[in-house]
Write a protein that holds these residues in place. Structure first.
Motif, PDB file in Angstrom:
ATOM      1  N   SER A 275     -16.458   3.088   7.240  1.00  0.00           N
ATOM      2  CA  SER A 275     -15.957   4.058   6.270  1.00  0.00           C
ATOM      3  C   SER A 275     -16.960   5.179   5.998  1.00  0.00           C
ATOM      4  O   SER A 275     -16.603   6.199   5.411  1.00  0.00           O
ATOM      5  CB  SER A 275     -15.602   3.341   4.956  1.00  0.00           C
ATOM      6  OG  SER A 275     -15.114   4.238   3.990  1.00  0.00           O
ATOM      7  N   ASN A 299      -8.619   0.466   6.471  1.00  0.00           N
ATOM      8  CA  ASN A 299      -7.409  -0.282   6.833  1.00  0.00           C
ATOM      9  C   ASN A 299      -7.787  -1.752   6.808  1.00  0.00           C
ATOM     10  O   ASN A 299      -8.474  -2.245   7.700  1.00  0.00           O
ATOM     11  CB  ASN A 299      -6.913   0.138   8.217  1.00  0.00           C
ATOM     12  CG  ASN A 299      -5.549  -0.446   8.544  1.00  0.00           C
ATOM     13  OD1 ASN A 299      -5.063  -1.347   7.868  1.00  0.00           O
ATOM     14  ND2 ASN A 299      -4.929   0.062   9.599  1.00  0.00           N
ATOM     15  N   GLU A 301      -6.872  -5.976   5.905  1.00  0.00           N
ATOM     16  CA  GLU A 301      -5.943  -7.078   5.662  1.00  0.00           C
ATOM     17  C   GLU A 301      -6.742  -8.312   5.273  1.00  0.00           C
ATOM     18  O   GLU A 301      -7.620  -8.756   6.015  1.00  0.00           O
ATOM     19  CB  GLU A 301      -5.087  -7.384   6.895  1.00  0.00           C
ATOM     20  CG  GLU A 301      -4.086  -8.506   6.650  1.00  0.00           C
ATOM     21  CD  GLU A 301      -3.114  -8.719   7.789  1.00  0.00           C
ATOM     22  OE1 GLU A 301      -2.208  -9.562   7.644  1.00  0.00           O
ATOM     23  OE2 GLU A 301      -3.264  -8.058   8.835  1.00  0.00           O
ATOM     24  N   ALA A 320     -10.803   2.366  -2.178  1.00  0.00           N
ATOM     25  CA  ALA A 320      -9.960   3.322  -1.458  1.00  0.00           C
ATOM     26  C   ALA A 320      -9.764   4.613  -2.234  1.00  0.00           C
ATOM     27  O   ALA A 320      -9.533   5.671  -1.634  1.00  0.00           O
ATOM     28  CB  ALA A 320      -8.605   2.688  -1.152  1.00  0.00           C
ATOM     29  N   LYS A 326      -5.549   8.474   3.564  1.00  0.00           N
ATOM     30  CA  LYS A 326      -4.727   7.318   3.201  1.00  0.00           C
ATOM     31  C   LYS A 326      -5.341   6.013   3.691  1.00  0.00           C
ATOM     32  O   LYS A 326      -5.617   5.850   4.878  1.00  0.00           O
ATOM     33  CB  LYS A 326      -3.316   7.473   3.768  1.00  0.00           C
ATOM     34  CG  LYS A 326      -2.465   8.497   3.031  1.00  0.00           C
ATOM     35  CD  LYS A 326      -1.013   8.415   3.460  1.00  0.00           C
ATOM     36  CE  LYS A 326      -0.166   9.385   2.634  1.00  0.00           C
ATOM     37  NZ  LYS A 326       1.273   9.291   2.974  1.00  0.00           N
ATOM     38  N   SER A 327      -5.522   5.092   2.751  1.00  0.00           N
ATOM     39  CA  SER A 327      -6.014   3.748   3.066  1.00  0.00           C
ATOM     40  C   SER A 327      -4.882   2.745   2.942  1.00  0.00           C
ATOM     41  O   SER A 327      -3.957   2.926   2.138  1.00  0.00           O
ATOM     42  CB  SER A 327      -7.152   3.352   2.117  1.00  0.00           C
ATOM     43  OG  SER A 327      -8.301   4.138   2.323  1.00  0.00           O
ATOM     44  N   SER A 328      -4.957   1.697   3.736  1.00  0.00           N
ATOM     45  CA  SER A 328      -3.968   0.623   3.689  1.00  0.00           C
ATOM     46  C   SER A 328      -4.668  -0.695   3.402  1.00  0.00           C
ATOM     47  O   SER A 328      -5.631  -1.044   4.090  1.00  0.00           O
ATOM     48  CB  SER A 328      -3.212   0.537   5.016  1.00  0.00           C
ATOM     49  OG  SER A 328      -2.415  -0.629   5.067  1.00  0.00           O
ATOM     50  N   ILE A 329      -4.198  -1.413   2.379  1.00  0.00           N
ATOM     51  CA  ILE A 329      -4.752  -2.730   2.044  1.00  0.00           C
ATOM     52  C   ILE A 329      -3.611  -3.730   1.972  1.00  0.00           C
ATOM     53  O   ILE A 329      -2.634  -3.529   1.236  1.00  0.00           O
ATOM     54  CB  ILE A 329      -5.531  -2.716   0.709  1.00  0.00           C
ATOM     55  CG1 ILE A 329      -6.770  -1.818   0.823  1.00  0.00           C
ATOM     56  CG2 ILE A 329      -5.989  -4.124   0.339  1.00  0.00           C
ATOM     57  CD1 ILE A 329      -6.554  -0.425   0.347  1.00  0.00           C
ATOM     58  N   LYS A 330      -3.739  -4.805   2.732  1.00  0.00           N
ATOM     59  CA  LYS A 330      -2.713  -5.846   2.781  1.00  0.00           C
ATOM     60  C   LYS A 330      -3.352  -7.186   2.495  1.00  0.00           C
ATOM     61  O   LYS A 330      -4.490  -7.440   2.901  1.00  0.00           O
ATOM     62  CB  LYS A 330      -2.045  -5.863   4.158  1.00  0.00           C
ATOM     63  CG  LYS A 330      -0.885  -6.843   4.294  1.00  0.00           C
ATOM     64  CD  LYS A 330      -0.237  -6.716   5.664  1.00  0.00           C
ATOM     65  CE  LYS A 330       0.950  -7.660   5.801  1.00  0.00           C
ATOM     66  NZ  LYS A 330       1.597  -7.538   7.148  1.00  0.00           N
ATOM     67  N   GLN A 357       1.470  -5.132   0.751  1.00  0.00           N
ATOM     68  CA  GLN A 357       0.668  -4.016   1.226  1.00  0.00           C
ATOM     69  C   GLN A 357       0.739  -2.843   0.257  1.00  0.00           C
ATOM     70  O   GLN A 357       1.802  -2.551  -0.317  1.00  0.00           O
ATOM     71  CB  GLN A 357       1.166  -3.559   2.600  1.00  0.00           C
ATOM     72  CG  GLN A 357       0.355  -2.419   3.216  1.00  0.00           C
ATOM     73  CD  GLN A 357       0.885  -2.035   4.583  1.00  0.00           C
ATOM     74  OE1 GLN A 357       2.046  -2.264   4.897  1.00  0.00           O
ATOM     75  NE2 GLN A 357       0.032  -1.451   5.412  1.00  0.00           N
ATOM     76  N   ILE A 359      -0.530   1.350  -0.129  1.00  0.00           N
ATOM     77  CA  ILE A 359      -1.062   2.551   0.500  1.00  0.00           C
ATOM     78  C   ILE A 359      -1.646   3.420  -0.606  1.00  0.00           C
ATOM     79  O   ILE A 359      -0.952   3.740  -1.585  1.00  0.00           O
ATOM     80  CB  ILE A 359       0.022   3.333   1.262  1.00  0.00           C
ATOM     81  CG1 ILE A 359       0.719   2.429   2.284  1.00  0.00           C
ATOM     82  CG2 ILE A 359      -0.591   4.556   1.954  1.00  0.00           C
ATOM     83  CD1 ILE A 359      -0.185   1.909   3.370  1.00  0.00           C
TER      84      ILE A 359
END
Length: 437
Positions: A275, A299, A301, A320, A326-330, A357, A359
């Motif tokens: 990052s 990104n 998970e 984030a 745009k960040s994605s966290i799952k 998830q 965003i």
């Protein structure tokens, strides 16, 4: 004394800078006390952190006839278990209390333990635990909130067990039960978390022969002699390490974390490095520098170890907000573990959510406000959000933080955070701290 009327006043916008000494692992401490009960003589756990969950654990030990005493940063355990049943008084307070099912079964071949408590972070069934017990020929049933177990044969025979999911608690209970079997047990698809290894090291030093801990296949050969308590140093808290790494990076600060095992947080180190944060790793320390860094989106998970820890997912979502794009966290472990985001909307946070998830489009400016945390990581993540927000925030639910973090507030002050513990009735509580140089 911190209670429901106490809050943390946070003036955000300051970069965290300085050194932090990492405490003993909260999750490991709570998983090491139960197996100590299986031994004879006196045992000592060192590098103990000052978390309130240990008080609940002491209450449980009192109920079964075991004595536990504090001595500085260690606990001593002695005595012999004389009771196979627990009340709801202390069990309801901590999730790790379900390990006493394995302990009592290993000692008596039977156990009656209330369903355990702990953080409300989604569905946390014990069906895999019960499956493990059933494989050993142990009858199980849940009646009126109590788990009742009894072996059809005691000692029971060793088994080959495949876990449908690598549950940490079920793996630990399987190790505990297997330590009293009459032959070898093999656990397949076992949890690989460092806490599993820490328990295996302790049980080995007590006389059990365990190999493969930290891999998907664990072999347990019971001792032919009575187990003996020993001295064991608790490993550093990898979740505390991850918490401070995210906090320092999100505030664009600089810090040195001491007494760490870097391999335990390689997922966090990789995420933050990718990052844009500058991280240097030594044998037992981590340096992080996010000053003047442009942070790129992440990104992530959350998965079982060696994947990214679900307990750090709340901090990743806050981080984030400081990243451009745009960040994605799952979260594949606890898909609904996003309660902290509901509170953070009060600060002006915007996000998109689809089941497990979220965003998050950064960079977002947060405005200080009043929020309440309802579990350990949620409440601490709200503190992190307040640290990067503009203006003053008030965080309630501090009693949850005391359950999982050792001296979080003094350590944050040592890093330069502008925080203060306040009573609801506008009477300030003096927080005595020794700043970390």
């Amino acid at each position: 004394m911190i209670n429901s009327k106490t809050y943390l006043k946070v003036n955000g916008g300051k970069a965290l800078q300085g050194e932090v000494e990492i405490s003993g692992s909260k999750n490991s401490i709570l998983a090491l006390i139960p197996p100590m009960c299986l031994g004879e003589g006196e045992g000592t756990l060192t590098h103990i952190s000052g978390i309130s969950d240990i008080d609940a654990m002491k209450g449980i030990l009192d109920e079964i006839g075991i004595q536990m005493t504090y001595e500085q940063d260690s606990v001593k355990i002695k005595g012999t278990m004389v009771y196979s049943e627990l009340s709801k008084l202390y069990v309801s307070q901590i999730r790790a209390s379900n390990l006493f099912l394995g302990v009592l079964l290993a000692r008596f071949g039977k156990a009656i333990v209330p369903l355990s408590g702990g953080d409300k972070i989604g569905n946390r069934p014990i069906d895999i635990h019960l499956y493990v017990f059933n494989k050993f020929g142990i009858r199980t049933e849940i009646i009126d909130g109590y788990v009742k177990c009894e072996a059809t044969q005691f000692p029971y025979k060793g088994q080959k067990i495949f876990l449908r999911f690598p549950s940490v608690g079920a793996t630990e209970n399987a190790m505990l039960v297997a330590s009293a079997a009459d032959s070898e047990t093999i656990i397949y698809n076992a949890a690989m978390e460092p806490e599993i290894v820490d328990m295996a090291v302790l049980l080995n030093s007590m006389g059990v022969r365990i190999s493969g801990a930290g891999t998907p296949v664990i072999r347990i050969k019971p001792s032919k002699r009575k187990l003996q308590r020993t001295v064991h140093e608790v490993m550093p808290d990898r979740l505390e390490v991850g918490t401070y790494l995210f906090m320092i990076a999100a505030t664009k600060g600089y810090g040195v974390l001491k007494n760490v095992i870097p391999e335990h947080v390689i997922s966090v180190i990789t995420i933050l490095t990718d990052s844009g944060a500058d991280i240097t790793v030594d044998d037992n320390s981590i340096r992080i520098n996010a000053k003047n860094c442009t942070l790129k989106p992440v990104n992530i998970e959350a998965l079982p170890f060696p994947g990214f820890p679900t307990d750090l997912q709340p901090f990743a979502t806050v981080y984030a907000l400081a990243c451009e794009g745009k960040s994605s966290i799952k979260d594949a472990v606890f898909p609904v573990r996003f309660n902290h985001l509901f509170e953070m909307r009060r600060m002006g946070m915007v996000y998109e959510s689809v089941y497990s998830q979220v965003i998050i489009d950064g960079i977002q400016r947060l405005t200080g406000t009043t929020m309440t945390g309802t579990d350990i990581r949620m409440c601490t993540a709200l503190v992190m959000a307040a640290l990067i927000a503009e203006g003053e925030s008030k965080i309630y639910g501090l009693e949850h933080i005391l359950r999982g973090y050792d001296n979080l507030f003094p350590k944050l002050i040592g890093l330069g955070a502008d925080i203060e513990i306040i009573e609801e009735e506008n009477v300030e509580m003096v927080l005595q701290v020794e700043c970390i140089s």
